[in-house]
Scaffold this motif. Sequence first.
Motif, PDB file in Angstrom:
ATOM      1  N   MET A 135       0.850  -1.179   0.000  1.00 19.41           N
ATOM      2  CA  MET A 135       0.000   0.000   0.000  1.00 19.41           C
ATOM      3  C   MET A 135       0.888   1.232   0.000  1.00 19.41           C
ATOM      4  O   MET A 135       1.753   1.373   0.859  1.00 19.41           O
ATOM      5  CB  MET A 135      -0.913   0.014   1.229  1.00 19.41           C
ATOM      6  CG  MET A 135      -1.935  -1.104   1.241  1.00 19.41           C
ATOM      7  SD  MET A 135      -2.862  -1.155   2.795  1.00 19.41           S
ATOM      8  CE  MET A 135      -1.621  -1.865   3.880  1.00 19.41           C
ATOM      9  N   ARG A 136       0.674   2.094  -0.980  1.00 17.22           N
ATOM     10  CA  ARG A 136       1.402   3.355  -1.046  1.00 17.22           C
ATOM     11  C   ARG A 136       0.404   4.470  -0.780  1.00 17.22           C
ATOM     12  O   ARG A 136      -0.549   4.653  -1.547  1.00 17.22           O
ATOM     13  CB  ARG A 136       2.058   3.516  -2.412  1.00 17.22           C
ATOM     14  CG  ARG A 136       3.252   2.596  -2.633  1.00 17.22           C
ATOM     15  CD  ARG A 136       3.699   2.563  -4.076  1.00 17.22           C
ATOM     16  NE  ARG A 136       2.772   1.798  -4.908  1.00 17.22           N
ATOM     17  CZ  ARG A 136       2.873   1.679  -6.228  1.00 17.22           C
ATOM     18  NH1 ARG A 136       3.860   2.290  -6.865  1.00 17.22           N
ATOM     19  NH2 ARG A 136       2.012   0.957  -6.895  1.00 17.22           N
ATOM     20  N   THR A 137       0.619   5.204   0.291  1.00 17.99           N
ATOM     21  CA  THR A 137      -0.364   6.169   0.778  1.00 17.99           C
ATOM     22  C   THR A 137       0.208   7.579   0.807  1.00 17.99           C
ATOM     23  O   THR A 137       1.312   7.795   1.331  1.00 17.99           O
ATOM     24  CB  THR A 137      -0.820   5.798   2.203  1.00 17.99           C
ATOM     25  OG1 THR A 137      -1.395   4.506   2.203  1.00 17.99           O
ATOM     26  CG2 THR A 137      -1.845   6.788   2.721  1.00 17.99           C
ATOM     27  N   TYR A 138      -0.550   8.514   0.255  1.00 18.88           N
ATOM     28  CA  TYR A 138      -0.204   9.930   0.396  1.00 18.88           C
ATOM     29  C   TYR A 138      -1.285  10.582   1.237  1.00 18.88           C
ATOM     30  O   TYR A 138      -2.476  10.468   0.936  1.00 18.88           O
ATOM     31  CB  TYR A 138      -0.113  10.614  -0.971  1.00 18.88           C
ATOM     32  CG  TYR A 138      -0.095  12.126  -0.852  1.00 18.88           C
ATOM     33  CD1 TYR A 138       1.003  12.781  -0.291  1.00 18.88           C
ATOM     34  CD2 TYR A 138      -1.173  12.886  -1.282  1.00 18.88           C
ATOM     35  CE1 TYR A 138       1.013  14.159  -0.164  1.00 18.88           C
ATOM     36  CE2 TYR A 138      -1.165  14.265  -1.164  1.00 18.88           C
ATOM     37  CZ  TYR A 138      -0.080  14.902  -0.602  1.00 18.88           C
ATOM     38  OH  TYR A 138      -0.074  16.254  -0.466  1.00 18.88           O
ATOM     39  N   GLU A 139      -0.878  11.262   2.315  1.00 24.55           N
ATOM     40  CA  GLU A 139      -1.840  11.881   3.225  1.00 24.55           C
ATOM     41  C   GLU A 139      -1.382  13.306   3.571  1.00 24.55           C
ATOM     42  O   GLU A 139      -0.339  13.481   4.223  1.00 24.55           O
ATOM     43  CB  GLU A 139      -1.981  11.055   4.504  1.00 24.55           C
ATOM     44  CG  GLU A 139      -2.912  11.644   5.526  1.00 24.55           C
ATOM     45  CD  GLU A 139      -4.280  11.971   4.951  1.00 24.55           C
ATOM     46  OE1 GLU A 139      -4.594  13.173   4.824  1.00 24.55           O
ATOM     47  OE2 GLU A 139      -5.015  11.037   4.626  1.00 24.55           O
ATOM     48  N   PRO A 140      -2.122  14.307   3.120  1.00 22.44           N
ATOM     49  CA  PRO A 140      -1.694  15.689   3.360  1.00 22.44           C
ATOM     50  C   PRO A 140      -2.135  16.286   4.689  1.00 22.44           C
ATOM     51  O   PRO A 140      -1.559  17.286   5.136  1.00 22.44           O
ATOM     52  CB  PRO A 140      -2.352  16.444   2.198  1.00 22.44           C
ATOM     53  CG  PRO A 140      -3.594  15.664   1.913  1.00 22.44           C
ATOM     54  CD  PRO A 140      -3.244  14.223   2.183  1.00 22.44           C
ATOM     55  N   GLN A 141      -3.134  15.701   5.357  1.00 19.55           N
ATOM     56  CA  GLN A 141      -3.722  16.361   6.517  1.00 19.55           C
ATOM     57  C   GLN A 141      -3.565  15.610   7.834  1.00 19.55           C
ATOM     58  O   GLN A 141      -3.389  16.233   8.883  1.00 19.55           O
ATOM     59  CB  GLN A 141      -5.225  16.601   6.258  1.00 19.55           C
ATOM     60  CG  GLN A 141      -5.530  17.510   5.093  1.00 19.55           C
ATOM     61  CD  GLN A 141      -5.094  18.953   5.338  1.00 19.55           C
ATOM     62  OE1 GLN A 141      -4.948  19.379   6.473  1.00 19.55           O
ATOM     63  NE2 GLN A 141      -4.874  19.687   4.259  1.00 19.55           N
ATOM     64  N   ARG A 190       3.343  -4.493   2.618  1.00 17.96           N
ATOM     65  CA  ARG A 190       4.263  -3.374   2.843  1.00 17.96           C
ATOM     66  C   ARG A 190       3.451  -2.093   2.849  1.00 17.96           C
ATOM     67  O   ARG A 190       2.470  -1.960   2.114  1.00 17.96           O
ATOM     68  CB  ARG A 190       5.330  -3.310   1.754  1.00 17.96           C
ATOM     69  CG  ARG A 190       6.382  -4.405   1.832  1.00 17.96           C
ATOM     70  CD  ARG A 190       7.544  -4.054   0.910  1.00 17.96           C
ATOM     71  NE  ARG A 190       8.143  -2.777   1.282  1.00 17.96           N
ATOM     72  CZ  ARG A 190       8.923  -2.051   0.479  1.00 17.96           C
ATOM     73  NH1 ARG A 190       9.169  -2.465  -0.764  1.00 17.96           N
ATOM     74  NH2 ARG A 190       9.435  -0.907   0.891  1.00 17.96           N
ATOM     75  N   LEU A 191       3.883  -1.149   3.671  1.00 15.56           N
ATOM     76  CA  LEU A 191       3.202   0.144   3.767  1.00 15.56           C
ATOM     77  C   LEU A 191       4.220   1.254   3.544  1.00 15.56           C
ATOM     78  O   LEU A 191       5.212   1.357   4.267  1.00 15.56           O
ATOM     79  CB  LEU A 191       2.547   0.294   5.143  1.00 15.56           C
ATOM     80  CG  LEU A 191       1.880   1.652   5.427  1.00 15.56           C
ATOM     81  CD1 LEU A 191       0.704   1.882   4.487  1.00 15.56           C
ATOM     82  CD2 LEU A 191       1.437   1.727   6.889  1.00 15.56           C
ATOM     83  N   SER A 221       8.658   3.524  12.018  1.00 16.42           N
ATOM     84  CA  SER A 221       9.655   3.697  10.955  1.00 16.42           C
ATOM     85  C   SER A 221      10.704   2.594  10.996  1.00 16.42           C
ATOM     86  O   SER A 221      11.414   2.369  10.012  1.00 16.42           O
ATOM     87  CB  SER A 221      10.328   5.064  11.082  1.00 16.42           C
ATOM     88  OG  SER A 221      11.167   5.107  12.224  1.00 16.42           O
ATOM     89  N   GLU A 222      10.813   1.893  12.140  1.00 14.07           N
ATOM     90  CA  GLU A 222      11.752   0.792  12.265  1.00 14.07           C
ATOM     91  C   GLU A 222      11.140  -0.551  11.869  1.00 14.07           C
ATOM     92  O   GLU A 222      11.846  -1.564  11.818  1.00 14.07           O
ATOM     93  CB  GLU A 222      12.248   0.715  13.715  1.00 14.07           C
ATOM     94  CG  GLU A 222      12.980   1.974  14.167  1.00 14.07           C
ATOM     95  CD  GLU A 222      13.451   1.887  15.603  1.00 14.07           C
ATOM     96  OE1 GLU A 222      13.194   0.850  16.245  1.00 14.07           O
ATOM     97  OE2 GLU A 222      14.067   2.851  16.086  1.00 14.07           O
ATOM     98  N   HIS A 223       9.842  -0.541  11.587  1.00 11.64           N
ATOM     99  CA  HIS A 223       9.172  -1.772  11.156  1.00 11.64           C
ATOM    100  C   HIS A 223       9.723  -2.167   9.788  1.00 11.64           C
ATOM    101  O   HIS A 223       9.831  -1.321   8.885  1.00 11.64           O
ATOM    102  CB  HIS A 223       7.659  -1.523  11.080  1.00 11.64           C
ATOM    103  CG  HIS A 223       6.829  -2.759  10.944  1.00 11.64           C
ATOM    104  ND1 HIS A 223       6.843  -3.551   9.823  1.00 11.64           N
ATOM    105  CD2 HIS A 223       5.940  -3.344  11.797  1.00 11.64           C
ATOM    106  CE1 HIS A 223       5.999  -4.555   9.980  1.00 11.64           C
ATOM    107  NE2 HIS A 223       5.443  -4.457  11.178  1.00 11.64           N
ATOM    108  N   PRO A 224      10.077  -3.421   9.581  1.00 16.52           N
ATOM    109  CA  PRO A 224      10.689  -3.828   8.300  1.00 16.52           C
ATOM    110  C   PRO A 224       9.788  -3.672   7.086  1.00 16.52           C
ATOM    111  O   PRO A 224      10.278  -3.679   5.951  1.00 16.52           O
ATOM    112  CB  PRO A 224      11.049  -5.300   8.538  1.00 16.52           C
ATOM    113  CG  PRO A 224      10.150  -5.751   9.645  1.00 16.52           C
ATOM    114  CD  PRO A 224       9.976  -4.548  10.533  1.00 16.52           C
ATOM    115  N   ARG A 225       8.481  -3.548   7.309  1.00 16.81           N
ATOM    116  CA  ARG A 225       7.578  -3.423   6.161  1.00 16.81           C
ATOM    117  C   ARG A 225       6.964  -2.028   6.053  1.00 16.81           C
ATOM    118  O   ARG A 225       6.009  -1.826   5.304  1.00 16.81           O
ATOM    119  CB  ARG A 225       6.461  -4.460   6.261  1.00 16.81           C
ATOM    120  CG  ARG A 225       6.948  -5.890   6.079  1.00 16.81           C
ATOM    121  CD  ARG A 225       5.816  -6.894   5.973  1.00 16.81           C
ATOM    122  NE  ARG A 225       5.181  -7.156   7.250  1.00 16.81           N
ATOM    123  CZ  ARG A 225       3.986  -6.729   7.612  1.00 16.81           C
ATOM    124  NH1 ARG A 225       3.263  -5.990   6.783  1.00 16.81           N
ATOM    125  NH2 ARG A 225       3.474  -7.027   8.794  1.00 16.81           N
TER     126      ARG A 225
END
Length: 312
Positions: A135-141, A190-191, A221-225
Amino acid sequence: MTARDRRFRHITQDQDDLGLAEGLRAMPQQTNPTIRQRRLAAELERLREAAGLTREEIAERLDWHATKVWRVESGRSGISTGDLRDLLDIYQVNGPRRDALIALARHVRQKGWWTEYRDVLTGSYLDLEAQASMMRTYEPQLIPGLLQTEAYARAVVRAALVMDPKEVRRRTEARMARQQLLADDRDGPRLWVVLEEVAVQRPVGEGDTMREQLQRLIDMSEHPRVTIQVIRTSAGAHPGLSGPFVLLDFPAPEFFAPIVYLETAASGLYLEETEEVLRYTLMFDHLRAIALGPAESVKFIQSIQSGLGSRE
């Protein structure tokens, strides 16, 4: 591509919870087939057409009622594993694709964890999220739901003008349950998250809610996925200003094409056309290119957290 293929690819809009992609309401299959059932139905119709056979010819070969093929291909009826094997024999489908279709048919009959929260969740996003490999996520808020702390999630639900304490609790519980996707360090999707600076700067909740939320980002941020990047406001105008989106990829891309999920305050739209997916893929690549790198992003989040101090 047939008109019906396009209808399946532009999946109908689903109501969501403050644009945070929260779930699937269990409904009778005759009136509201799941995403998985609709995908299976569309693939079976495509295979029949590729074989040059009519529905009537299939019904005659399998001694089915004349409307059964139509109901299966429209997603109004499920299909047993035995019937599916018979169809695939006729269509001469073997190997990995056959295995994938049979597995999909079995999954159609399974209920996801989110059905326990059908009193507060609607939509079809989690049905897809549960199958995704990435999953590729863009979140502006806001911080995405998969990375929210319980206190942050509760504050966001309340900000959506949910007044009933029971509903606030249920929606918050559902969001926490959703995070089981990331519970296993080795197995699961993966995220990759790209956040705007405002999402990590915006004060949400009371007391140490925001400080704890930023720590959650640092820890994850340390999660491998999991990959987290931040776009500084100084980056200026960019393609993501049109709004948040999620790109979902699946384990068998030749069978399940990627999907783009666009979210708004009250609804979500799914896109599958190749051109549309490519557009958002290029957009995400541009956003991650102008964002701080993962290590720099963590340092930036830490600097914001340090500025908050403790409110004990």
